[in-house]
Motif scaffolding. Sequence first.
Motif, PDB file in Angstrom:
ATOM      1  N   ALA A 259     -25.471  10.418  -9.515  1.00 51.41           N
ATOM      2  CA  ALA A 259     -24.476   9.896  -8.393  1.00 51.41           C
ATOM      3  C   ALA A 259     -25.192   9.601  -6.986  1.00 51.41           C
ATOM      4  O   ALA A 259     -24.925   8.803  -6.222  1.00 51.41           O
ATOM      5  N   THR A 260     -26.128  10.604  -6.873  1.00 51.57           N
ATOM      6  CA  THR A 260     -26.662  10.705  -5.504  1.00 51.57           C
ATOM      7  C   THR A 260     -28.232  10.434  -5.843  1.00 51.57           C
ATOM      8  O   THR A 260     -28.868  11.070  -6.446  1.00 51.57           O
ATOM      9  N   VAL A 261     -28.866   9.609  -5.177  1.00 55.15           N
ATOM     10  CA  VAL A 261     -30.221   9.021  -5.304  1.00 55.15           C
ATOM     11  C   VAL A 261     -31.049   8.871  -3.872  1.00 55.15           C
ATOM     12  O   VAL A 261     -30.304   8.120  -3.041  1.00 55.15           O
ATOM     13  N   HIS A 262     -32.218   9.443  -3.724  1.00 59.72           N
ATOM     14  CA  HIS A 262     -32.685   9.429  -2.490  1.00 59.72           C
ATOM     15  C   HIS A 262     -33.589   8.000  -2.438  1.00 59.72           C
ATOM     16  O   HIS A 262     -33.905   7.768  -3.696  1.00 59.72           O
ATOM     17  N   VAL A 263     -33.078   7.208  -1.647  1.00 59.82           N
ATOM     18  CA  VAL A 263     -33.852   5.817  -1.415  1.00 59.82           C
ATOM     19  C   VAL A 263     -35.032   6.043  -0.841  1.00 59.82           C
ATOM     20  O   VAL A 263     -35.154   6.313   0.499  1.00 59.82           O
ATOM     21  N   PRO A 264     -36.183   5.580  -1.397  1.00 61.03           N
ATOM     22  CA  PRO A 264     -37.459   5.781  -0.979  1.00 61.03           C
ATOM     23  C   PRO A 264     -37.510   4.670   0.310  1.00 61.03           C
ATOM     24  O   PRO A 264     -37.025   3.663   0.445  1.00 61.03           O
TER      25      PRO A 264
ATOM     26  N   LEU B  94     -37.362   4.196 -10.478  1.00 58.35           N
ATOM     27  CA  LEU B  94     -36.033   3.800  -9.941  1.00 58.35           C
ATOM     28  C   LEU B  94     -35.987   2.405  -9.801  1.00 58.35           C
ATOM     29  O   LEU B  94     -36.927   1.655  -9.474  1.00 58.35           O
ATOM     30  N   THR B  95     -34.897   1.695 -10.641  1.00 50.23           N
ATOM     31  CA  THR B  95     -34.639   0.157 -10.084  1.00 50.23           C
ATOM     32  C   THR B  95     -33.539   0.044  -9.432  1.00 50.23           C
ATOM     33  O   THR B  95     -32.445   0.814  -9.661  1.00 50.23           O
TER      34      THR B  95
ATOM     35  N   TRP C  57     -44.042  -0.543  -5.725  1.00 51.15           N
ATOM     36  CA  TRP C  57     -42.759  -1.242  -5.842  1.00 51.15           C
ATOM     37  C   TRP C  57     -43.185  -2.803  -6.328  1.00 51.15           C
ATOM     38  O   TRP C  57     -43.831  -3.184  -6.236  1.00 51.15           O
ATOM     39  N   LEU C  58     -41.944  -3.090  -6.953  1.00 48.31           N
ATOM     40  CA  LEU C  58     -42.147  -4.545  -7.365  1.00 48.31           C
ATOM     41  C   LEU C  58     -40.604  -5.288  -7.233  1.00 48.31           C
ATOM     42  O   LEU C  58     -39.714  -4.780  -7.753  1.00 48.31           O
ATOM     43  N   VAL C  59     -40.614  -6.530  -6.537  1.00 50.31           N
ATOM     44  CA  VAL C  59     -39.463  -7.243  -6.316  1.00 50.31           C
ATOM     45  C   VAL C  59     -39.478  -8.511  -7.148  1.00 50.31           C
ATOM     46  O   VAL C  59     -40.166  -9.450  -7.038  1.00 50.31           O
ATOM     47  N   THR C  60     -38.146  -8.682  -7.635  1.00 46.40           N
ATOM     48  CA  THR C  60     -38.107  -9.898  -8.414  1.00 46.40           C
ATOM     49  C   THR C  60     -36.684 -10.511  -8.213  1.00 46.40           C
ATOM     50  O   THR C  60     -35.862  -9.807  -7.846  1.00 46.40           O
TER      51      THR C  60
END
Length: 258
Positions: free
Chosen positions: A9-14, A37-38, A102-105
């Motif tokens: 539920a809680t995820v640290h956002v890089p 993480l995605t 990171w990879l953005v699609t």
Amino acid sequence: MPYSGPPPATVHVPAPIATLAEGRPLLPVWLNELGGLTFRIGGGGEGGGRGEGGDGGLFVKWAPAGSGLDLAAEAERLDWARRFTPVPHVREHGTDADGAAWLVTDELPGSSAVSDRWKADPGTAVRAVGAGLRALHERLPVTECPFGWSVDQRLERARRAGMDVPADLPEPPPVDRLVVCHGDPCAPNTLLHEDGSWSAHVDLGALGVADRWADLAVATWNTEANYGPGWEDTLLDAYGIAPDPHRTDFYRRLWSVT
């Protein structure tokens, strides 16, 4: 087995991901077994980790430093495969000073085969996974593929990564048919259209030429984890092939090692 699935539920956002979001809605949708993480940026819909309608959203994969996840290699494979079959379009990829990547699609139409809807209809989902895998194998040209996923290549990569390769691993069986394998053909990596047909594939970081049973052994094995027992033959029927216990056993052992 290491955890792979919806994140806590809680995820640290890089920080690089927060910057990429530029204030748009940001939703963590998947945590893999290596700590990657995605995230979904913008768009709408649940999709079990992928978008429902290709409504302008983005997906960002983030790999922590030292994870072993090579997102630059995945970007290269996506760019190649996209000429032949539906896979995500790469917007950008990069690394930070600490080595995280990171990879953005772009978002694709369809929802994950393990979304709530399709887990409640496993027959449809498993058939789509099998049909989609067959289509992938038929569409990607072996002679033009610059990437390999052979037994020897996988074992060598495992040794370089410091993995323990058991001495009693048997000799690989003769190749049934060389294809361009997905490399991680688990159900979450197939997207389905609204009508239950396969739509596209994601997460092609290990894509390469190998015996088709390298994919089939893992795809069938994964059905139990996502849908319960009894679905392996359904996937093989949808693919259009009879069971092969010998090759299945070997490639499952190889998967566990590599």
